[in-house]
Design a protein around this motif. Sequence first.
Motif, PDB file in Angstrom:
ATOM      1  N   TYR A   1      10.086   6.099   2.513  1.00 51.09           N
ATOM      2  CA  TYR A   1      10.412   4.616   3.716  1.00 51.09           C
ATOM      3  C   TYR A   1       9.477   3.939   3.560  1.00 51.09           C
ATOM      4  CZ  TYR A   1       7.905   8.320   6.923  1.00 51.09           C
ATOM      5  OH  TYR A   1       6.450   8.958   7.542  1.00 51.09           O
ATOM      6  N   LEU A   2       9.723   2.335   3.889  1.00 52.18           N
ATOM      7  CA  LEU A   2       8.645   1.234   4.415  1.00 52.18           C
ATOM      8  C   LEU A   2       8.796   0.858   5.561  1.00 52.18           C
ATOM      9  CD1 LEU A   2       7.295  -0.811   1.843  1.00 52.18           C
ATOM     10  CD2 LEU A   2       9.912  -1.876   2.295  1.00 52.18           C
ATOM     11  N   LEU A   3       7.450   0.638   5.785  1.00 54.02           N
ATOM     12  CA  LEU A   3       6.609   0.453   7.253  1.00 54.02           C
ATOM     13  C   LEU A   3       6.576  -1.533   6.952  1.00 54.02           C
ATOM     14  CD1 LEU A   3       5.075   3.069   8.624  1.00 54.02           C
ATOM     15  CD2 LEU A   3       7.402   2.918   8.907  1.00 54.02           C
ATOM     16  N   SER A   4       6.671  -2.222   7.736  1.00 55.49           N
ATOM     17  CA  SER A   4       6.047  -3.423   8.018  1.00 55.49           C
ATOM     18  C   SER A   4       4.422  -3.648   8.174  1.00 55.49           C
ATOM     19  CB  SER A   4       6.616  -4.552   8.383  1.00 55.49           C
ATOM     20  OG  SER A   4       7.402  -4.356  10.133  1.00 55.49           O
TER      21      SER A   4
ATOM     22  N   TYR B   1       4.628   0.973   2.129  1.00 58.68           N
ATOM     23  CA  TYR B   1       5.008   2.923   2.227  1.00 58.68           C
ATOM     24  C   TYR B   1       4.769   4.636   1.627  1.00 58.68           C
ATOM     25  CZ  TYR B   1       9.245   4.746  -1.356  1.00 58.68           C
ATOM     26  OH  TYR B   1      10.258   5.069  -1.700  1.00 58.68           O
ATOM     27  N   ILE B   2       5.808   4.817   2.939  1.00 62.52           N
ATOM     28  CA  ILE B   2       5.029   6.838   2.775  1.00 62.52           C
ATOM     29  C   ILE B   2       5.982   7.102   1.735  1.00 62.52           C
ATOM     30  CG2 ILE B   2       4.546   8.062   4.519  1.00 62.52           C
ATOM     31  CD1 ILE B   2       3.028   5.443   5.350  1.00 62.52           C
ATOM     32  N   MET B   3       5.338   8.134   1.094  1.00 64.14           N
ATOM     33  CA  MET B   3       6.339   9.034   0.005  1.00 64.14           C
ATOM     34  C   MET B   3       5.350  10.679   0.217  1.00 64.14           C
ATOM     35  SD  MET B   3       5.524   7.864  -3.166  1.00 64.14           S
ATOM     36  CE  MET B   3       6.114   8.694  -4.186  1.00 64.14           C
TER      37      MET B   3
ATOM     38  N   PHE C   1       1.168  -1.490   0.422  1.00 63.42           N
ATOM     39  CA  PHE C   1      -0.082  -0.114   0.523  1.00 63.42           C
ATOM     40  C   PHE C   1       0.885   1.709   0.377  1.00 63.42           C
ATOM     41  CE2 PHE C   1      -1.846   3.149   2.361  1.00 63.42           C
ATOM     42  CZ  PHE C   1      -3.454   4.134   1.334  1.00 63.42           C
ATOM     43  N   VAL C   2       0.815   2.372  -1.189  1.00 62.32           N
ATOM     44  CA  VAL C   2       1.236   3.399  -1.434  1.00 62.32           C
ATOM     45  C   VAL C   2       0.278   4.737  -0.365  1.00 62.32           C
ATOM     46  CG1 VAL C   2       2.441   4.522  -2.414  1.00 62.32           C
ATOM     47  CG2 VAL C   2       2.714   2.464  -2.834  1.00 62.32           C
ATOM     48  N   ALA C   3       1.157   5.229   0.114  1.00 60.03           N
ATOM     49  CA  ALA C   3       0.405   6.947   0.718  1.00 60.03           C
ATOM     50  C   ALA C   3       1.328   8.092   0.433  1.00 60.03           C
ATOM     51  CB  ALA C   3       0.218   6.734   2.150  1.00 60.03           C
ATOM     52  N   VAL C   4       0.818   8.704  -0.855  1.00 60.27           N
ATOM     53  CA  VAL C   4       1.388   9.909  -0.806  1.00 60.27           C
ATOM     54  C   VAL C   4       1.197  11.120  -0.099  1.00 60.27           C
ATOM     55  CG1 VAL C   4       1.671  11.309  -3.168  1.00 60.27           C
ATOM     56  CG2 VAL C   4       1.497   9.058  -3.050  1.00 60.27           C
ATOM     57  N   LEU C   5       2.305  12.012   0.929  1.00 65.04           N
ATOM     58  CA  LEU C   5       1.565  13.216   1.322  1.00 65.04           C
ATOM     59  C   LEU C   5       1.981  14.413   0.568  1.00 65.04           C
ATOM     60  CD1 LEU C   5       3.067  12.019   4.519  1.00 65.04           C
ATOM     61  CD2 LEU C   5       1.068  11.490   4.655  1.00 65.04           C
ATOM     62  N   THR C   6       0.443  15.138   0.380  1.00 62.96           N
ATOM     63  CA  THR C   6       1.093  16.362  -0.948  1.00 62.96           C
ATOM     64  C   THR C   6      -0.030  17.276   0.440  1.00 62.96           C
ATOM     65  OG1 THR C   6      -0.265  17.379  -2.959  1.00 62.96           O
ATOM     66  CG2 THR C   6      -1.606  15.482  -1.063  1.00 62.96           C
TER      67      THR C   6
END
Length: 765
Positions: free
Chosen positions: A237-240, A187-189, A111-116
């Motif tokens: 960065y990647l979190l489990s 995955y947070i970017m 799962f990918v999260a994009v902070l905007t």
Amino acid sequence: AVAAAMRLGAVLSALRPALPLLLGLSLGCSLSLLRASWSHGAAEERCLAPGPPALPAHGAPPEAAEGRPVPGYEDFRPRIVPYYRDPNKPYKKVLRTRYIQTELGFHERLFVAVLTSKATLNTLAVAVNKTVAHHFPRLLYFTGLRSAKVPHGMVLVAHGDERPIWLMYETMNYIHQHFGSDYDWFYIMQDDTYAQAEQVKALVTHLSINQDVYLGRAEEFIGGDEQARYCHGGFGYLLSRSLLLKLHPHLDSCRNEILSVRPDEWLGRCIIDFLGITCVSHLQGQHYRTYELAKNTEPEKEEEEEFQAALAVHPVSDMTLMYRLHKQFSRIQLDRVYQEIQDLQMQIRNLTALTPAGEAGVTWPVGINAPFLPKSRFEVISWDYFTEQHLFSCPDGSPKCELSGASKADVSEIIESAVEQLNHLYQPLLRFSKRQLLNGYRRFDPTRGMEYTLDLLLEAATQKGHSRVLAKRVSLVRPLSKVEIIPMPYVTEATRVQLVLPLTVQDLDFVANFLDMFAMNALDTHDNALLTLLFIYHPYDAQRVGQVDVFAGVKAMVGELEKRYAEVKIPWISVKTEVPSQVKLMDIVSKKHPVDTLFFLASVWTEINMEFLNRCRMNTISNWQVFFPVHFQEFNPALVYRGEQTASSNTDFLRDGHFDRHSFAEACFYNSDYMTARTKLAADILDRDEVLESMEVFDVFLHYSGLHLFRAVEPGLVQKYTLRSCNPRLSEELYHRCVLSNLEGLASRSHLAMALFEQEQANST
């Protein structure tokens, strides 16, 4: 002595082929005895050296002193849970999950999260969405405040506050609440980060989910502990999943107790203080490689190994730079793929040379399946001839048609590719340019892809400026690429099917058999299926319906069914027309049923069974797909068996017949989909109702809906042979299809040939 020596030599020559086998067995037995003695001796000794306990054999979980598994250890091996039901408790029906994946406890991978933010939502966030979003299985955008209009194709979550720490806190809570139980990795970017999606997906496939992972670009805290590190948010960065589950109970405490300006530092401090886990840049042999862009960087000129190997690049200042980075990394990835293909082809050539076939066993292109080899003349795949303007194998059966649409684009692309490959092979000595396509041939080989053979008229120019026109034949293959599973909406087998049966006077002899099969396979089995009859009266019969009703016998049979099955009602609709247009009839039926009705448009020769009704339900998806089955038509028994006993075995019931591809009488579709397509048709033809006489329901969905049309052979629909009456008042195409259906349904070529042969023999005698 000489005789004894000869006998000994004969025995040795006889045993010589078996000597390697005997030596191998002797050596194997000796090594097995030695290994057994060593294992027995090692079992008597125990190593008591200090250190952490080793894992038991066969992957068993480590045990504590009490014999229980060590806390925190999860055993991911499959195990059988025995079913037990307490006899003292009342029985409850077990509710199965919608998907087997849920029942087995499988999770999605990433799962990918994009902070905007509101300021960059329409710029950098859009660039992220256009470059890498389609490579990730699930991607959401998180912002504090949202603009009035959200860009198309983006799933946005707004928290209502632009404070960076609050945004991070709410994002972590949202991810845990909505996706914490569905994904293994998170995955947070940021939106000013360019991430190589394929590299990130490959990274998580090489990491074990049995650990708490906090992976990224490790940075030191300002004025903090030298050993502690946090993951820089600009590089992602990647979190489990296990770390996220452990972190969630402490998020409120972190929000109240930890003061920080940067959200990535705040999150890193929260993980360190409450979980004791620091950020790492490499784990389990995998490295999280990053690259920091300098100002005025030219991505096209970056040749450093660190840049080419980076998973994430930061900072990206504008949309144009994001697109340039994506283009450069795509080119780098493409070059790597081409190099890997060349290496694999070289390995295939080297290994093939060692096989019994030798170098002759290498197929072209190297690495692609060999062409299909037919076993008989009936399996030969024919070639289609084409030029740059025309195709000489047309879908409608005509000998020549104009090359257009996807076929024209395909031919243009393959010619350009052929000239490009020739220039790649012969430059700088020669340079080719296309004059004309003389001949073109193509065929689809299901084992390898689309094959082409082109006769090109080329102009070849040398380095000195000399040119010459020559003809050259080239062969090309467009191989089948990776198979993709198309996501489909969820459907069940519990949907009610509404059968619609149009009847004319010519169909009266077959109605009894249809109703008997419907009663046996639908009513007796309590299948969720209803039936509506559509009586089509000729104007002459409609005037005399008061004296003689041509459908009186059918109505009597319906009454008998309703008496036998008290809970069943079979309504009928009477229509007067000379031309029974399928579209006009369906218009009448559609208005009398709800919009969510699943219709099965049947014919009187159809034998209803539960197997097909379930496939009708599964293959028809509202607002997505309609189903047009191709029924199996049995041949004329008088020509096939010629007085012999018909085949009674269940295994060869599809032998003496064919799938009638000319018939579109059967169809499964939802009423809402038909009404939508019919509305578009009405706007196109205005008041020209005569156009409807030349159309079928299939044509309505084909030309006036964006739905998938699923046309497939259906062995569950078997029709007995009958000579159908073709209405000459229908359109020429519909009448022609009806005649072809009758002709091809007589018998196979071999049966027809045998009938002609017997007839000629009889005439000659």
